[in-house]
Design a protein around this motif. Structure first.
Motif, mmCIF file in Angstrom:
data_model
loop_
_atom_site.group_PDB
_atom_site.id
_atom_site.type_symbol
_atom_site.label_atom_id
_atom_site.label_comp_id
_atom_site.label_asym_id
_atom_site.label_seq_id
_atom_site.Cartn_x
_atom_site.Cartn_y
_atom_site.Cartn_z
ATOM 1 N N GLY A 175 1.568 1.486 -10.909
ATOM 2 C CA GLY A 175 2.808 0.630 -10.671
ATOM 3 C C GLY A 175 2.301 -0.750 -9.997
ATOM 4 O O GLY A 175 1.565 -0.861 -9.095
ATOM 5 N N PRO A 177 3.243 -2.741 -7.847
ATOM 6 C CA PRO A 177 3.119 -3.381 -6.295
ATOM 7 C C PRO A 177 1.907 -2.364 -5.461
ATOM 8 O O PRO A 177 1.741 -2.573 -4.272
ATOM 9 N N VAL A 178 1.624 -1.228 -5.872
ATOM 10 C CA VAL A 178 0.644 -0.457 -5.294
ATOM 11 C C VAL A 178 -0.938 -0.721 -5.357
ATOM 12 O O VAL A 178 -0.967 -1.393 -6.362
ATOM 13 N N SER A 179 -1.436 -0.220 -4.644
ATOM 14 C CA SER A 179 -2.740 -0.576 -4.602
ATOM 15 C C SER A 179 -3.927 0.651 -4.074
ATOM 16 O O SER A 179 -3.250 1.545 -3.708
ATOM 17 N N PRO B 310 -6.963 -5.905 -9.360
ATOM 18 C CA PRO B 310 -6.601 -4.654 -8.813
ATOM 19 C C PRO B 310 -5.806 -5.044 -7.329
ATOM 20 O O PRO B 310 -4.936 -4.358 -6.976
ATOM 21 N N GLU B 311 -6.047 -6.107 -6.724
ATOM 22 C CA GLU B 311 -5.822 -6.593 -5.482
ATOM 23 C C GLU B 311 -4.659 -7.328 -5.519
ATOM 24 O O GLU B 311 -3.973 -7.700 -4.592
ATOM 25 N N GLY B 339 3.501 -10.277 -4.159
ATOM 26 C CA GLY B 339 3.982 -9.631 -2.905
ATOM 27 C C GLY B 339 3.042 -8.645 -2.552
ATOM 28 O O GLY B 339 2.579 -8.411 -1.345
ATOM 29 N N LYS B 340 2.126 -8.115 -3.483
ATOM 30 C CA LYS B 340 1.175 -6.928 -3.380
ATOM 31 C C LYS B 340 -0.091 -7.431 -2.372
ATOM 32 O O LYS B 340 -0.179 -7.165 -1.374
ATOM 33 N N ARG B 343 0.944 -8.560 1.173
ATOM 34 C CA ARG B 343 0.974 -7.415 2.157
ATOM 35 C C ARG B 343 -0.336 -6.933 2.412
ATOM 36 O O ARG B 343 -0.537 -6.848 3.562
ATOM 37 N N ASP B 344 -1.293 -7.009 1.267
ATOM 38 C CA ASP B 344 -2.518 -6.208 1.708
ATOM 39 C C ASP B 344 -3.487 -7.057 1.807
ATOM 40 O O ASP B 344 -4.617 -6.470 2.826
#
Lengths: 206, 397
Positions: A175, A177-179, B310-311, B339-340, B343-344
């Protein structure tokens, strides 16, 4: 392999599938061979989606064409004709109703020969755990499209641990937002960046 | 906002004659037409998770109180150092009116409201949805909040964003059934003979798709009219159909089966709304910019749905072509930090990313607008501000 049947599935020709499969069977074609042709059609459709040639309606059409064909074919197949690569339970986590990405993953896995149990959307941690008990999948896949709902993935893993099921199943997440980092953080076994990676990821875990 | 044309004129004069440092809004306005002093920064307040600002705010409270939204917006304005902070309500997709048309939303404290039941289950349901005569419920809340923001902060930007026919249809029919309706209708319309059309009817109803789209076209027009009737300007407003894009549908299907309805909305509203269309590549962006409808208005150049690593960063090779387009078409490239990634990523990773895109914009001499797509749980307001400070540091043209 029956190229016509394969093409009909790939192109989502839902409307002629029943007649085509019946006609092929009447001509004496082997049910197992027809199933392989339908699977090849699904794979072609998946490949075309991956390359940006096909989109959601085409994928849904191919899936439906396969289902229609299977209704005719299923009673004719012998035990063992349809060997599954494994079982994958899929669902979108609680509070999240995004269906599309998860369904794409399901489609890709089915077209690669996996049995997919799709739990739908807004699935609670308890329902995921119950599905692991019921279906004994090799892999449990969780999807989430929101930065808030993805946090529910950790709850599912905790619930699996609480019920003593965590060691029985590999857990993958996906999905927007996940990593990979989040997957590692919550103790998932794998992370896929998009639907196309799902098959490779699941295979790598089996 | 005060008269936007006047504000734009004053900002341009100030910029050209070097009459002092541009304010955030002035920079935003100038960058819409010419190269400003530095890259602009933008944040949609609604994309900040409420409890990151103050734990007393949750989605239940925000769905009940106009004042709570205004209070939270004020806090975001105070704490986020972006040139422009807009979109002052936290109602999820209820903000575009579907709850008043029969879609059932679940509202929970810590999750953005989400639809759980759709009113159109069969064709007969379409006629049960009436075109609203006045704004009610959450739609009225949105209008009231926007109007009050206009009153309290005359220098702020009020961006009216409402759904177009496809996105409204997704919210009234559901994201599984509508693509199926489209496919059945498309196959029926493009069938070569009557026998095939007859077969298709056995598998589905090809008439439901155009019936839904006809309804949502009328609804979309009416919702914008209601906004005007409630004291909001359509200038700078957006007609959004973000789910009519890849991978939901091909560009060809979009132009055949969605675009004509959107054009009708655009024309019925005297072409005052911007019918932007998100695309996943610079090539399609250029095609959009050359389109007589899609090329209109702001926001045409954005990496919003571009492929990501992926990041969570837009594929780097896409940025220069976008900046070139921004230069050619005299618009801004809105570069969203997702946002991802916010955040990361570590601070040094964010530094490298912002530095890279800013330097590239300076080299190309094209306007850049850096926005944060969302400030999610696990990120922070401080991290968002860190990004905006990096733009101030590296974004000089």
């Amino acid at each position: 392999m029956d190229e016509t049947i394969s093409k009909a599935v790939a192109e989502g020709n839902v409307y002629d599938m029943e007649d085509m499969v019946n006609s092929a069977l009447a001509k004496g074609e082997n049910p197992k061979g027809l199933l392989e042709a339908m699977m090849a059609g699904l794979k072609t459709c998946g490949d075309r989606f991956e390359s940006g040639e096909y989109f959601l309606p085409e994928l849904m059409g191919a899936g439906e064409a396969f289902t229609v064909g299977m209704k005719v074919l299923a009673p004719k197949l012998a035990l063992g004709d349809r060997t599954s690569q494994g079982t994958v339970v899929l669902g979108t986590v609680r509070g999240d109703v995004h269906d599309i990405g998860k369904n794409l993953v399901g489609f890709m896995l089915e077209s690669a020969g996996f049995t997919v149990v799709n739990l739908g959307v807004d699935v609670s941690a308890e329902a995921f755990a119950q599905a692991v008990r019921d279906h004994k999948p090799q892999v449990l896949g969780m999807s989430g499209l929101l930065t808030t709902t993805m946090l529910g993935m950790e709850d599912v893993i905790e619930e699996l641990k609480r019920q003593g099921l965590r060691d029985q199943v590999k857990v993958i997440i996906g999905g927007a937002p996940v990593s990979k980092k989040y997957a590692e953080q919550i103790g998932a076994d794998g992370y896929g960046n998009d639907a196309a990676q799902a098959v490779k990821l699941v295979r790598s875990l089996l | 906002m005060a008269n936007p044309i006047l504000t734009m004129g004053k900002a341009l004069l100030k910029h050209k004659l070097h009459l002092g440092t541009l304010t955030g809004m002035e920079r935003f306005m100038v960058s819409a037409v010419t190269l400003a002093d530095r890259a602009a920064t933008f944040l949609a307040a609604t994309n900040v998770e409420p409890d990151l600002v103050d734990p007393k705010f949750d989605y239940v409270l925000l769905s009940q109180s106009v004042e709570a939204n205004l209070e939270l917006f004020e806090l975001v304005r105070q704490r986020i150092q972006a040139d422009v902070v807009a979109v002052p309500y936290w109602l999820g997709l209820m903000c575009v009116g579907p709850a008043e048309l029969g879609t059932v939303f679940k509202v929970e404290k810590r999750r953005v409201p989400y639809p759980v039941e759709y009113p159109i289950k069969k064709q007969e349901d379409i006629a049960k949805i009436k075109i609203p005569q006045q704004a009610t419920g959450y739609l009225k809340m949105v209008f009231d909040i926007n109007r009050e923001v206009q009153r309290r902060y005359p220098d702020s930007l009020v961006i009216l964003t409402l759904d177009g026919p496809w996105d409204l249809a997704m919210l009234l029919r559901g994201d599984h059934d509508l693509p199926t309706d489209l496919r059945i209708h498309r196959d029926y319309t493009e069938a070569k003979d009557q026998a095939t059309r007859d077969k298709i009817r056995r598998f589905g109803n090809p008439d439901i798709y155009p019936a839904i789209m006809e309804l949502t076209t009328q609804l979309s027009i009416r919702l914008f009219q209601l906004a005007e009737e409630n004291g909001l300007s359509l200038m700078g407003s957006s007609l959004v159909d973000q789910y009519a894009a890849k991978p939901i549908m091909s560009r060809e299907d979009y132009f055949k089966y969605v675009h004509p309805y959107r054009v009708r909305v655009w024309e019925a509203l005297d072409k005052k709304v911007s019918p932007g269309y998100f695309v996943p590549s610079p090539q399609e962006t250029e095609q959009n910019l050359q389109d007589p409808v899609l090329g209109k208005g702001f926001g045409g150049l954005s990496n919003y749905i571009f492929p990501q690593t992926p990041e969570g960063i837009t594929l780097p090779e896409y940025d220069r072509p976008m900046l070139e387009l921004a230069k050619t078409y005299k618009q801004s490239y809105m570069y969203m930090v997702h946002g991802k990634y916010l955040r990361d990523a570590t601070e040094s990773q964010l530094d490298a990313t912002v530095q890279r895109i800013c330097r590239m914009a300076a080299e190309v001499r094209a306007n850049l607008m850096v926005s944060i797509a969302s400030v999610p749980p696990g990120a922070s307001v401080e991290k968002a501000n860190y990004v905006f400070r990096l733009v101030e540091k590296y974004g000089r043209y």
